[in-house]
Design a protein around this motif. Structure first.
Motif, PDB file in Angstrom:
ATOM      1  N   VAL A 228       0.853  -1.196   0.000  1.00 15.59           N
ATOM      2  CA  VAL A 228       0.000   0.000   0.000  1.00 15.59           C
ATOM      3  C   VAL A 228       0.883   1.239   0.000  1.00 15.59           C
ATOM      4  CG1 VAL A 228      -1.828   1.249   1.199  1.00 15.59           C
ATOM      5  CG2 VAL A 228      -1.730  -1.254   1.343  1.00 15.59           C
ATOM      6  N   THR A 229       0.587   2.160  -0.907  1.00 18.52           N
ATOM      7  CA  THR A 229       1.334   3.402  -0.973  1.00 18.52           C
ATOM      8  C   THR A 229       0.374   4.563  -1.153  1.00 18.52           C
ATOM      9  OG1 THR A 229       3.197   4.539  -2.046  1.00 18.52           O
ATOM     10  CG2 THR A 229       1.700   3.301  -3.460  1.00 18.52           C
ATOM     11  N   GLY A 230       0.793   5.747  -0.743  1.00 20.04           N
ATOM     12  CA  GLY A 230      -0.113   6.878  -0.874  1.00 20.04           C
ATOM     13  C   GLY A 230       0.535   8.187  -0.471  1.00 20.04           C
ATOM     14  N   VAL A 231      -0.220   9.252  -0.650  1.00 22.92           N
ATOM     15  CA  VAL A 231       0.187  10.598  -0.248  1.00 22.92           C
ATOM     16  C   VAL A 231      -0.887  11.156   0.674  1.00 22.92           C
ATOM     17  CG1 VAL A 231       0.708  12.941  -1.009  1.00 22.92           C
ATOM     18  CG2 VAL A 231       1.484  10.992  -2.379  1.00 22.92           C
ATOM     19  N   SER A 236      -2.005  21.233   7.784  1.00 24.30           N
ATOM     20  CA  SER A 236      -0.957  22.251   7.737  1.00 24.30           C
ATOM     21  C   SER A 236      -0.460  22.522   6.328  1.00 24.30           C
ATOM     22  CB  SER A 236       0.225  21.800   8.595  1.00 24.30           C
ATOM     23  OG  SER A 236       0.836  20.641   8.031  1.00 24.30           O
ATOM     24  N   GLY A 237      -0.822  21.644   5.382  1.00 22.81           N
ATOM     25  CA  GLY A 237      -0.306  21.730   4.020  1.00 22.81           C
ATOM     26  C   GLY A 237       0.849  20.790   3.760  1.00 22.81           C
ATOM     27  N   ALA A 238       1.442  20.211   4.815  1.00 26.47           N
ATOM     28  CA  ALA A 238       2.537  19.261   4.642  1.00 26.47           C
ATOM     29  C   ALA A 238       2.045  18.014   3.918  1.00 26.47           C
ATOM     30  CB  ALA A 238       3.128  18.881   5.992  1.00 26.47           C
ATOM     31  N   LEU A 239       2.919  17.426   3.112  1.00 24.33           N
ATOM     32  CA  LEU A 239       2.603  16.220   2.349  1.00 24.33           C
ATOM     33  C   LEU A 239       3.478  15.071   2.839  1.00 24.33           C
ATOM     34  CD1 LEU A 239       2.420  17.660  -1.291  1.00 24.33           C
ATOM     35  CD2 LEU A 239       0.535  17.271   0.313  1.00 24.33           C
ATOM     36  N   THR A 240       2.838  13.958   3.185  1.00 20.68           N
ATOM     37  CA  THR A 240       3.558  12.757   3.608  1.00 20.68           C
ATOM     38  C   THR A 240       3.457  11.693   2.530  1.00 20.68           C
ATOM     39  OG1 THR A 240       3.256  13.085   5.990  1.00 20.68           O
ATOM     40  CG2 THR A 240       3.591  10.829   5.239  1.00 20.68           C
ATOM     41  N   THR A 241       4.590  11.111   2.158  1.00 21.78           N
ATOM     42  CA  THR A 241       4.636   9.950   1.274  1.00 21.78           C
ATOM     43  C   THR A 241       4.694   8.701   2.148  1.00 21.78           C
ATOM     44  OG1 THR A 241       5.813  11.197  -0.421  1.00 21.78           O
ATOM     45  CG2 THR A 241       5.903   8.790  -0.559  1.00 21.78           C
ATOM     46  N   LEU A 242       3.741   7.792   1.949  1.00 23.52           N
ATOM     47  CA  LEU A 242       3.564   6.627   2.813  1.00 23.52           C
ATOM     48  C   LEU A 242       3.751   5.341   2.028  1.00 23.52           C
ATOM     49  CD1 LEU A 242       2.354   5.713   5.716  1.00 23.52           C
ATOM     50  CD2 LEU A 242       0.212   5.459   4.459  1.00 23.52           C
ATOM     51  N   LEU A 243       4.473   4.379   2.610  1.00 22.78           N
ATOM     52  CA  LEU A 243       4.604   3.047   2.023  1.00 22.78           C
ATOM     53  C   LEU A 243       4.505   2.015   3.133  1.00 22.78           C
ATOM     54  CD1 LEU A 243       5.249   0.993  -0.224  1.00 22.78           C
ATOM     55  CD2 LEU A 243       7.680   1.468   0.154  1.00 22.78           C
ATOM     56  N   MET A 244       3.519   1.129   3.032  1.00 20.43           N
ATOM     57  CA  MET A 244       3.322   0.040   3.988  1.00 20.43           C
ATOM     58  C   MET A 244       3.290  -1.266   3.189  1.00 20.43           C
ATOM     59  SD  MET A 244       2.591   1.433   7.149  1.00 20.43           S
ATOM     60  CE  MET A 244       3.742   2.806   7.013  1.00 20.43           C
ATOM     61  N   SER A 245       4.237  -2.167   3.462  1.00 21.22           N
ATOM     62  CA  SER A 245       4.338  -3.340   2.592  1.00 21.22           C
ATOM     63  C   SER A 245       4.752  -4.600   3.331  1.00 21.22           C
ATOM     64  CB  SER A 245       5.354  -3.061   1.473  1.00 21.22           C
ATOM     65  OG  SER A 245       5.442  -4.164   0.594  1.00 21.22           O
ATOM     66  N   PHE A 246       4.125  -5.718   2.929  1.00 21.92           N
ATOM     67  CA  PHE A 246       4.550  -7.053   3.318  1.00 21.92           C
ATOM     68  C   PHE A 246       5.283  -7.730   2.156  1.00 21.92           C
ATOM     69  CE2 PHE A 246       0.893  -7.914   6.591  1.00 21.92           C
ATOM     70  CZ  PHE A 246       1.549  -7.136   7.523  1.00 21.92           C
ATOM     71  N   ASP A 247       5.825  -6.936   1.226  1.00 26.46           N
ATOM     72  CA  ASP A 247       6.392  -7.490  -0.003  1.00 26.46           C
ATOM     73  C   ASP A 247       7.783  -6.964  -0.313  1.00 26.46           C
ATOM     74  OD1 ASP A 247       4.142  -9.149  -1.298  1.00 26.46           O
ATOM     75  OD2 ASP A 247       3.125  -7.283  -0.776  1.00 26.46           O
ATOM     76  N   VAL A 248       8.522  -6.534   0.696  1.00 26.25           N
ATOM     77  CA  VAL A 248       9.865  -5.991   0.482  1.00 26.25           C
ATOM     78  C   VAL A 248      10.858  -6.799   1.320  1.00 26.25           C
ATOM     79  CG1 VAL A 248      11.357  -3.983   0.722  1.00 26.25           C
ATOM     80  CG2 VAL A 248       8.978  -3.678   0.000  1.00 26.25           C
ATOM     81  N   TRP A 249      11.812  -7.436   0.654  1.00 27.69           N
ATOM     82  CA  TRP A 249      12.767  -8.278   1.361  1.00 27.69           C
ATOM     83  C   TRP A 249      13.840  -7.475   2.074  1.00 27.69           C
ATOM     84  CZ3 TRP A 249      12.183 -13.094   2.730  1.00 27.69           C
ATOM     85  CH2 TRP A 249      11.265 -13.887   2.027  1.00 27.69           C
ATOM     86  N   ALA A 250      14.263  -6.372   1.484  1.00 32.19           N
ATOM     87  CA  ALA A 250      15.305  -5.555   2.108  1.00 32.19           C
ATOM     88  C   ALA A 250      15.199  -4.131   1.577  1.00 32.19           C
ATOM     89  CB  ALA A 250      16.695  -6.121   1.821  1.00 32.19           C
TER      90      ALA A 250
END
Length: 372
Positions: A228-231, A236-250
């Protein structure tokens, strides 16, 4: 503070051991009763708490020596237990998430307001020295007003170590709902609430294999998206880039970072209470490791109950706040809705940004983090 806050625990599963270890060393809190569907588990937990007894749910809710119900049941039972405790006139402190759905979470908050009781909710890792030191840096303006952040939680999957991992891959599971509350709660404490999200998600594998325990080698289906990824657009106007994953080995990605016009701030894993906070200001050629400035030092799961006890005695808002937990739940549901629909989604709720802890407060030995 006078009399300790008296706690009745509902649910004596795996996470209860971490809570029990913390509560046993907090003089401001006393566990008086424990209830679980498995009386044997309840007995083991009660034996580790001086003066605690094993009981059944109706008696625990009605007990005059229970001020707050600590809800450590599975997520699909969080709302039902909270509502029953509130109906009995008890405060509630719950494990994350607040409820299985935003609608259920809102029902819990509405009931608490009507009854005049408080609801608090994990994660309380945000009260440790990691997030609170970072919060002190942000509030002091050392990186300027943050305009962006990144939040990354990447693992290969919990089936590698959990003997019964299927629930992580069924509806209500997945990396966002499982681990997202730690990262999103930290972001709310640091940057404030979120007003809009854009999300995308995928399911690279339709089947997983258990890697540990007596069922090792057993395959099971994956029923939810695991990457799952998103913005996130904060008020406040700040932008967060988000990545939540069970699919990344390293990966070499950071856990959580904030960016401002005067510098960058790198935080430790928000699933834990402490760890190095690093600051790199404009013009510097290296990162500086900051000494802890604020937060509960040596904290463990359950320190939010200490904060709740002190908040009740001083008639101030508690920091592991239910409106934050509801907002985080709404943010996660909005990300999922955006991923399904392909468009940005407004977040249904907002919340206050909790007050930071202004100093270091020692609470004993560090009690570690949660693997899920």
């Amino acid at each position: 503070m006078g009399q300790p806050l008296r706690v009745g625990i509902v649910g004596a599963g795996k996470i209860s051991g971490q809570y029990g270890a913390t509560l046993a060393r907090l003089p401001q809190v006393a566990v008086t009763a424990v209830a679980d569907l498995d009386p044997g588990r309840a007995k083991l937990l009660a034996e580790a708490q001086p003066g605690a007894r094993v009981t059944v749910l109706p008696d625990l809710y009605a007990a005059p020596d229970v001020d707050v119900v600590l809800n450590l049941t599975t997520p699909n039972q969080h709302a039902a237990v909270a509502l029953a405790a509130i109906a009995a006139g008890k405060h509630v402190y719950g494990e994350k998430p607040l409820a299985a759905t935003g609608a259920d979470g809102l029902a819990v908050l509405d009931a608490a307001r009507s009854a005049g009781v408080r609801v608090a909710c994990a994660p309380d890792t945000v009260l440790g020295t990691g997030v609170q030191t970072a919060r002190a840096v942000v509030d002091a303006g050392e990186i300027g007003v943050p305009h962006a952040a990144t939040a990354f939680m990447t693992v290969p999957g919990h089936e590698r170590w959990h003997p019964d991992p299927e629930f992580y891959y069924q509806q209500g599971g997945g990396p966002l709902l499982d681990m997202g509350p730690y990262y999103l709660t930290a972001l709310v404490h640091l940057l404030g609430p979120v007003r809009r999200v854009t999300g995308m998600s995928s399911r690279p594998r339709s089947e997983r294999t258990i890697g540990d325990g007596p069922r090792a080698g057993t395959a099971f289906p994956v029923d939810i998206d695991t990457h799952v990824t998103g913005v996130l657009e904060h008020d406040s106007g700040a932008l967060t880039t988000l990545l939540m994953s069970f699919d990344v080995w390293a990966t070499r990605l950071p856990f959580l970072e904030l960016y401002g016009p005067r510098g960058s701030l790198s935080l430790p894993d928000p699933n834990y209470f402490d760890g190095d906070v690093r600051l790199r200001t404009a013009g510097s050629d290296s990162w500086s490791v900051l000494p802890p400035r604020a937060g509960y030092a040596g904290a463990g799961r359950g320190v939010g109950l200490l904060d709740l006890a002190e908040a009740l005695s001083r008639d101030r808002p508690h920091r592991a706040a239910a409106d934050v937990a509801l907002h985080v739940l709404d943010v996660m549901e909005a990300i999922q809705a955006s991923a399904r629909g392909g468009a940005s989604v407004a977040v249904a709720s907002t919340c206050r940004r909790p007050e930071r802890i202004p100093e270091l407060i020692g609470v004993g030995e560090h009690a570690g983090g949660d693997r899920g």
